[in-house]
Design a protein around this motif. Structure first.
Motif, short mmCIF file in Angstrom:
data_model
loop_
_atom_site.label_atom_id
_atom_site.label_comp_id
_atom_site.label_asym_id
_atom_site.label_seq_id
_atom_site.Cartn_x
_atom_site.Cartn_y
_atom_site.Cartn_z
N GLY A 129 5.74 62.84 29.88
CA GLY A 129 6.92 63.70 29.84
C GLY A 129 6.76 64.80 28.82
O GLY A 129 5.74 64.90 28.13
N THR A 130 7.78 65.63 28.74
CA THR A 130 7.83 66.73 27.77
C THR A 130 8.79 66.34 26.67
O THR A 130 9.90 65.85 26.93
CB THR A 130 8.30 68.02 28.46
OG1 THR A 130 7.34 68.37 29.47
CG2 THR A 130 8.43 69.17 27.48
N TRP A 140 11.12 64.10 32.27
CA TRP A 140 10.04 63.81 33.21
C TRP A 140 10.57 64.00 34.62
O TRP A 140 11.78 64.06 34.85
CB TRP A 140 9.52 62.40 33.02
CG TRP A 140 10.58 61.36 33.22
CD1 TRP A 140 10.95 60.80 34.42
CD2 TRP A 140 11.43 60.77 32.24
NE1 TRP A 140 11.97 59.90 34.23
CE2 TRP A 140 12.29 59.87 32.90
CE3 TRP A 140 11.56 60.93 30.86
CZ2 TRP A 140 13.25 59.13 32.22
CZ3 TRP A 140 12.52 60.19 30.20
CH2 TRP A 140 13.34 59.30 30.87
N ALA A 200 4.37 67.37 29.52
CA ALA A 200 3.81 66.39 30.46
C ALA A 200 2.42 66.85 30.88
O ALA A 200 2.21 68.03 31.16
CB ALA A 200 4.72 66.26 31.69
N ARG A 222 0.27 62.62 28.46
CA ARG A 222 1.71 62.49 28.23
C ARG A 222 2.42 62.46 29.58
O ARG A 222 2.12 63.26 30.48
CB ARG A 222 2.23 63.66 27.39
CG ARG A 222 1.56 63.82 26.04
CD ARG A 222 1.88 62.68 25.11
NE ARG A 222 1.31 62.95 23.79
CZ ARG A 222 1.38 62.10 22.80
NH1 ARG A 222 1.96 60.93 22.94
NH2 ARG A 222 0.85 62.41 21.63
#
Length: 127
Positions: A79-80, A47, A28, A77
């Motif tokens: 989220g991850t 997230w 993120a 981004r």
């Protein structure tokens, strides 16, 4: 699934990213310029919501994620993205995406259907 067939065809000519289970693709806040299609495996997007609670979505093979990077300059981004199992992805920058749509216009419809399905699933999970 047409979208997966198109992604596999592009993968024959392009870059495929291999991730091991637990490996992070992006975090993120990272700036992104590509979206990704899942050729094999699955990806978990995680997230934090406005209250600091963690949310997640598990995205299966045949779906795409990170499409915001194709339409927004300097996209960060949200989220991850982490591989939940060993996975193979195709990375699609804007040019590769436009080529895929030109070669197979139904690819765009399939991607829209995929995004709609994922949003509906997330909405159902909230209820």
């Amino acid at each position: 699934m047409l979208a997966l067939d198109t992604m596999r065809s592009l993968a024959d000519r392009g870059e495929v990213i291999a991730l091991e289970a637990g490996q992070v693709l992006f975090k993120a806040g990272d700036v992104g310029e590509s979206m990704y299609g899942i050729l094999e495996g699955s990806i978990r997007l995680t997230w934090l919501d406005d209250l600091g609670h963690e949310g997640h979505e598990d995205i299966p093979c045949g779906h795409v994620f990170g499409a915001g990077a194709l339409v927004m300059e300097g996209h960060q981004r949200l989220g991850t993205a982490t591989a939940t199992v060993d996975s193979r992805l195709i990375e699609m920058n804007r040019d590769k995406f436009l080529f895929a749509v030109q070669e197979s216009p139904m690819f765009a419809i399939q991607l829209l259907a995929s995004v709609d399905e994922r949003l509906r699933d997330l909405k159902q999970a909230e209820l």
